[in-house]
Design an enzyme around this catalytic site. Structure first.
Site, PDB file in Angstrom:
ATOM      1  N   ASN A 180       0.769  -1.225   0.000  1.00  0.00           N
ATOM      2  CA  ASN A 180       0.000   0.000   0.000  1.00  0.00           C
ATOM      3  C   ASN A 180       0.811   1.293   0.000  1.00  0.00           C
ATOM      4  O   ASN A 180       0.653   2.144  -0.876  1.00  0.00           O
ATOM      5  CB  ASN A 180      -0.803  -0.005   1.304  1.00  0.00           C
TER       6      ASN A 180
ATOM      7  N   ASP B 197      -0.866  -9.030   2.911  1.00  0.00           N
ATOM      8  CA  ASP B 197      -2.165  -8.631   3.470  1.00  0.00           C
ATOM      9  C   ASP B 197      -3.289  -8.649   2.438  1.00  0.00           C
ATOM     10  O   ASP B 197      -4.460  -8.634   2.807  1.00  0.00           O
ATOM     11  CB  ASP B 197      -2.060  -7.225   4.070  1.00  0.00           C
TER      12      ASP B 197
ATOM     13  N   MET C 290      -1.293 -12.177  11.030  1.00  0.00           N
ATOM     14  CA  MET C 290      -0.975 -10.810  10.602  1.00  0.00           C
ATOM     15  C   MET C 290      -2.144 -10.167   9.850  1.00  0.00           C
ATOM     16  O   MET C 290      -2.968 -10.871   9.254  1.00  0.00           O
ATOM     17  CB  MET C 290       0.265 -10.802   9.724  1.00  0.00           C
TER      18      MET C 290
ATOM     19  N   GLU D   6      -4.345  -9.460  13.819  1.00  0.00           N
ATOM     20  CA  GLU D   6      -3.644  -8.586  14.778  1.00  0.00           C
ATOM     21  C   GLU D   6      -4.342  -7.238  14.962  1.00  0.00           C
ATOM     22  O   GLU D   6      -4.188  -6.589  15.976  1.00  0.00           O
ATOM     23  CB  GLU D   6      -2.188  -8.351  14.340  1.00  0.00           C
TER      24      GLU D   6
ATOM     25  N   ARG E  39      -4.855 -20.744  25.864  1.00  0.00           N
ATOM     26  CA  ARG E  39      -3.490 -20.480  25.427  1.00  0.00           C
ATOM     27  C   ARG E  39      -3.531 -19.500  24.255  1.00  0.00           C
ATOM     28  O   ARG E  39      -4.489 -19.507  23.477  1.00  0.00           O
ATOM     29  CB  ARG E  39      -2.797 -21.773  24.949  1.00  0.00           C
TER      30      ARG E  39
HETATM   31  O1  F6P Z   1       3.575  -7.024   5.602  1.00  0.00           O
HETATM   32  C1  F6P Z   1       2.414  -6.426   6.114  1.00  0.00           C
HETATM   33  C2  F6P Z   1       2.346  -6.675   7.562  1.00  0.00           C
HETATM   34  O2  F6P Z   1       2.614  -7.995   7.688  1.00  0.00           O
HETATM   35  C3  F6P Z   1       1.062  -6.381   8.334  1.00  0.00           C
HETATM   36  O3  F6P Z   1       0.149  -7.425   8.309  1.00  0.00           O
HETATM   37  C4  F6P Z   1       1.592  -6.123   9.721  1.00  0.00           C
HETATM   38  O4  F6P Z   1       0.753  -5.266  10.414  1.00  0.00           O
HETATM   39  C5  F6P Z   1       2.904  -5.465   9.469  1.00  0.00           C
HETATM   40  O5  F6P Z   1       3.353  -5.941   8.227  1.00  0.00           O
HETATM   41  C6  F6P Z   1       3.919  -5.712  10.559  1.00  0.00           C
HETATM   42  O6  F6P Z   1       5.197  -5.433  10.089  1.00  0.00           O
HETATM   43  P1  F6P Z   1       6.451  -4.998  10.939  1.00  0.00           P
HETATM   44  O7  F6P Z   1       6.339  -5.662  12.275  1.00  0.00           O
HETATM   45  O8  F6P Z   1       7.592  -5.510  10.146  1.00  0.00           O
HETATM   46  O9  F6P Z   1       6.437  -3.520  11.011  1.00  0.00           O
END
Ligand code: F6P
Length: 343
Positions: A114, A144, A186, A239, A283
């Site tokens: 993006n 993503d 993620m 997340e 867990r």
């Molecule tokens: O690559 C995208 C992504 O995986 C998102 O899903 C996630 O929020 C982010 O990158 C986390 O990336 P970093 O911990 O490397 O900043």
């Protein structure tokens, strides 16, 4: 007339297949040595480029060494998370273009998600505004799958495979001990990865950022599944999940609330919320960055190649300011201005 040079950079979170796309750009650049001079790489994207960190692919990966990129996961050039300012009046724009001119750059390829497409769009607009002949081309990659204008981005399927495999491997422990497992997948803004891995791994409950969750509904769902004889529960949670109550807060209020709660990861936060109401061991697990690594799956390799070919065709036809895309099972192209910066 001296031949123009090509430069390529990688940015954002890597994917399993991000080096395959780099290979595509570099190998095509070298193959077209009749038109293209040197093929350079930005070390750590735009951020590294601003600090003059660059390499020459003919020296760094001579001959067949380049082939290693095809199947190597991770970002060979290193990545960055650098967002260009909204205003094209910012001094960073002339600075970047001065550097491009100094290196006699004719083409700049940026491989990323993006924010990287946002960079491509801003630089394309700046080039048009200043009458620069430098062409800026975006290669859409993200695990993503949250890019506007493309049904499936490369890197997504490989990440689904990793996440699905991870959840599959938790099933035996969850089952043996009759536990509730919350697995964090993620996806900060979008739940594609969680949704697909959740379905593929037969997770019992799937929570995604787009739909704020109601903790009472989660508890009720766990109870109903237990009544139907389910001895263990797997919850796949993105997340970026937020609760219904949190969705009513401003960004600032939410940040404060999360800080007061010890800035827990989503899986921990969720588990704490339903713990008082669930009579089972709980867990949590977070899959984390392994979702962006490992070998790319066959689907991604094919998709990346097809998109790479389209990017090549765009250049051949002098169709700039476009992104190679994949919609309704067909490879095509879309104006960058329609997609950049959108989720
Ligand atoms: O690559 C995208 C992504 O995986 C998102 O899903 C996630 O929020 C982010 O990158 C986390 O990336 P970093 O911990 O490397 O900043």
């Amino acid at each position: 007339m001296t031949k123009k040079n090509l430069i390529v950079g990688q940015s954002g979170g890597p994917t399993a297949v991000i080096n395959s796309s780099l290979y595509g750009v570099v190998s095509e650049g070298i193959a077209h040595s009749d038109e293209i001079g040197e093929v350079y790489g930005m070390v750590n994207g735009i951020e590294g480029f601003l600090e003059d960190r660059i390499l020459n692919f003919r020296e760094a990966l001579p001959g067949e060494q380049l082939d290693y990129l095809k199947h190597t996961p991770g970002a060979y050039l290193g990545s960055c998370r650098y967002k260009l300012p909204e205003s094209l009046e910012d001094p960073v724009y002339p600075l970047l273009f001065e550097k491009f001119e100094e290196m006699n750059i004719g083409w700049f390829f940026y491989i990323g998600g993006n924010d990287s497409m946002d960079t491509v769009s801003k630089l394309s607009r700046y080039a048009a505004q200043t009458g620069s002949s430098i062409r800026v081309i975006g290669e859409p990659k993200t695990i993503d799958n949250d890019l506007e204008g493309i049904d499936v981005s490369f890197g997504f399927q490989s990440a689904i495979d990793v996440a699905t495999d991870y959840i599959d491997k938790l099933q035996s422990t969850a089952k043996s001990h009759g536990r509730v497992f919350v697995v964090e997948v993620m996806g900060h803004k979008t739940g594609w990865l969680t949704l697909h891995a959740g379905i593929a791994s037969n997770s019992d409950i799937i929570l995604i950022p787009e739909i704020p969750y109601d903790i009472n509904a989660v508890v009720k769902d766990i109870e109903e599944k237990e009544k139907r004889g389910k001895k263990y529960i797997i919850i796949a949670a993105a997340e970026g999940i937020i609760s219904k109550e949190e969705s009513l807060l401003t960004k600032k209020e939410l940040k404060k609330k999360r800080k007061e709660g010890g800035n827990l990861i989503a899986a921990e936060r969720l588990a704490r919320e339903f713990e008082p109401y669930v009579d089972k061991e709980i867990r949590t697990a977070s899959i984390g960055h392994i979702q962006r690594g490992g070998n790319p799956c066959a689907y991604d390799r094919v998709l990346a190649t097809r998109l790479g070919v389209m990017a090549g065709e765009l250049i051949e036809n002098k169709k700039y300011g476009y992104m190679a895309t994949f919609v309704d099972n067909k490879i095509s192209s879309v104006p960058l201005s329609d997609v950049a910066g959108k989720t």
